[in-house]
Write a protein that holds these residues in place. Sequence first.
Motif, short mmCIF file in Angstrom:
data_model
loop_
_atom_site.label_atom_id
_atom_site.label_comp_id
_atom_site.label_asym_id
_atom_site.label_seq_id
_atom_site.Cartn_x
_atom_site.Cartn_y
_atom_site.Cartn_z
N HIS A 266 -1.85 14.89 8.19
CA HIS A 266 -2.38 14.51 9.49
C HIS A 266 -1.76 15.30 10.64
CE1 HIS A 266 -4.84 11.08 8.08
NE2 HIS A 266 -3.94 11.01 7.13
N GLY A 267 -1.20 16.46 10.34
CA GLY A 267 -0.74 17.35 11.38
C GLY A 267 0.37 16.80 12.25
N GLY A 268 1.27 16.04 11.64
CA GLY A 268 2.39 15.48 12.37
C GLY A 268 2.22 14.05 12.80
N ARG A 269 1.05 13.50 12.60
CA ARG A 269 0.78 12.11 12.98
C ARG A 269 0.97 11.17 11.78
NH1 ARG A 269 -2.25 11.03 17.28
NH2 ARG A 269 -1.19 9.01 17.03
N VAL A 270 1.17 9.89 12.10
CA VAL A 270 1.28 8.86 11.07
C VAL A 270 0.33 7.73 11.46
CG1 VAL A 270 2.82 7.35 9.75
CG2 VAL A 270 3.72 9.46 10.76
N PRO A 271 -0.96 7.85 11.12
CA PRO A 271 -1.91 6.79 11.48
C PRO A 271 -1.50 5.46 10.85
CG PRO A 271 -3.05 8.77 10.75
CD PRO A 271 -1.61 8.96 10.42
N PRO A 272 -1.36 4.40 11.66
CA PRO A 272 -0.82 3.13 11.14
C PRO A 272 -1.56 2.59 9.93
CG PRO A 272 -0.93 3.08 13.53
CD PRO A 272 -1.63 4.33 13.11
N GLN A 273 -2.89 2.57 9.98
CA GLN A 273 -3.64 1.99 8.87
C GLN A 273 -3.53 2.85 7.62
OE1 GLN A 273 -4.83 -0.94 8.83
NE2 GLN A 273 -5.06 -1.55 10.98
N VAL A 274 -3.48 4.16 7.80
CA VAL A 274 -3.31 5.06 6.66
C VAL A 274 -1.95 4.82 6.00
CG1 VAL A 274 -3.07 7.49 5.96
CG2 VAL A 274 -4.86 6.82 7.57
N PHE A 275 -0.92 4.72 6.81
CA PHE A 275 0.42 4.51 6.28
C PHE A 275 0.52 3.16 5.58
CE2 PHE A 275 5.21 4.22 7.41
CZ PHE A 275 5.55 4.78 6.19
N ALA A 276 -0.05 2.12 6.21
CA ALA A 276 -0.02 0.80 5.60
C ALA A 276 -0.72 0.79 4.26
CB ALA A 276 -0.66 -0.22 6.55
N ALA A 277 -1.88 1.42 4.18
CA ALA A 277 -2.61 1.47 2.91
C ALA A 277 -1.83 2.23 1.85
CB ALA A 277 -3.98 2.11 3.12
N ALA A 278 -1.16 3.31 2.26
CA ALA A 278 -0.37 4.09 1.31
C ALA A 278 0.81 3.29 0.77
CB ALA A 278 0.12 5.37 1.98
N LEU A 279 1.44 2.51 1.63
CA LEU A 279 2.56 1.67 1.18
C LEU A 279 2.07 0.59 0.22
CD1 LEU A 279 4.53 1.31 4.53
CD2 LEU A 279 5.32 2.48 2.48
N GLU A 280 0.93 -0.01 0.52
CA GLU A 280 0.36 -1.01 -0.39
C GLU A 280 0.06 -0.39 -1.74
OE1 GLU A 280 -0.05 -4.17 -0.13
OE2 GLU A 280 -0.55 -4.78 1.91
N ALA A 281 -0.55 0.80 -1.74
CA ALA A 281 -0.89 1.46 -3.00
C ALA A 281 0.37 1.83 -3.77
CB ALA A 281 -1.72 2.71 -2.71
N TRP A 282 1.41 2.25 -3.05
CA TRP A 282 2.69 2.58 -3.72
C TRP A 282 3.24 1.34 -4.44
CZ3 TRP A 282 7.54 0.45 -2.87
CH2 TRP A 282 8.60 1.08 -3.55
N GLU A 283 3.24 0.19 -3.75
CA GLU A 283 3.79 -1.01 -4.39
C GLU A 283 2.96 -1.41 -5.61
OE1 GLU A 283 5.78 -5.00 -2.82
OE2 GLU A 283 3.63 -4.97 -2.47
N GLU A 284 1.65 -1.28 -5.52
CA GLU A 284 0.81 -1.62 -6.67
C GLU A 284 1.13 -0.71 -7.86
OE1 GLU A 284 -3.17 -1.32 -5.25
OE2 GLU A 284 -3.00 -3.06 -3.92
N GLN A 285 1.39 0.56 -7.57
CA GLN A 285 1.77 1.49 -8.64
C GLN A 285 3.09 1.08 -9.26
OE1 GLN A 285 3.23 5.44 -7.54
NE2 GLN A 285 1.81 6.33 -9.01
N MET A 286 4.05 0.68 -8.42
CA MET A 286 5.35 0.26 -8.93
C MET A 286 5.22 -0.99 -9.81
SD MET A 286 7.50 2.51 -7.83
CE MET A 286 9.18 1.88 -7.75
#
Length: 334
Positions: free
Chosen positions: A78-98
């Motif tokens: 994202h070119g230096g940005r951290v879109p909140p909803q994108v980050f939140a979804a990525a964290l959720e997906a990470w936990e599901e993988q764990m």
Amino acid sequence: MSGERDRALGTLLGLAVGDALGMPTQSMSREAIAARYGVVDRLLDGADDQPIAPKLRAGTVTDDTEQALLLARIVVTHGGRVPPQVFAAALEAWEEQMIRRGSLDLLGPSTRRALTRLAEGELPELAGRDGVTNGAAMRVAPIGVAATGPRLLDAVVESAVVTHNTAPGIAAAAAVAAAISTAVAGAGLPAALAAAVEGARAGARRGNWAAGADVASRLEVAFRLLPGLAPDTLADTVAGVVGTSVTATESVVAALGLVAALGDDPRRALVTAASLGGDTDTVAAICGAVLGAAHGAAGLPADLVATVRRVNAPLLDPLDDLVDGLLRIRSTPR
């Protein structure tokens, strides 16, 4: 390899090495660590009764490294940005993988609570209103590599606001990011530690008030108190006076305090961090990230780096490309 690139790579490798060194001792008391391992001067398997990382292979990294690299991928994409909803979804997906992997190393309490609120419809800036733990600080290293100057604090806040939108949470993350950004620029450890204090002071003004000590003030005390102490006294003071819990005002100050005390000897600093008890993987990971930024990949213990890269090959194989992406963002005028 340029000096800047070596220091940027050292940041992420130092984080991974510290994380892996502290993996088998996390959530254990200092006394229990001493009784079982003595000084943790090598990479160890997670024991069968390890509270969070049972039976993990020696050299395996934990959530600190995995979430930092997750954040790095988002920053680059994202070119230096951290879109909140994108980050939140990525964290959720990470936990599901764990969970699918059978891991006990899941999202921390502040992050889990914030993501639940976000899923229930709360605004991103409200979801992390009481996050005072070290989750934002443990994963912020890529921001320190990618951002400089006035945009650094904004980038830290963007990476923290969803889960740790408090004065302590943002101040601790800003301290780590400022130290790394300064060190990657080649300014040296004294300048990096001074930047950490100023970063913490500025970061505290960007989050919601929360009861507790001021991160910048605790850093100033630690930087005066810890350097020059004998090894046993140093460990006693960090564990008993600074603290090594998941609270940001303890573990982040402990990590940066060890940098101040043992910054010329990365191996000794990381060994001390992994032997302290408490949130050892995070203390050692943050300590390693800052030392890697200051000394570069070439200045880290080569044997530990080689083992950690081999054991975590699928995760760490893209590291060089991620570093190049973060440095492209760093060099882009804003």
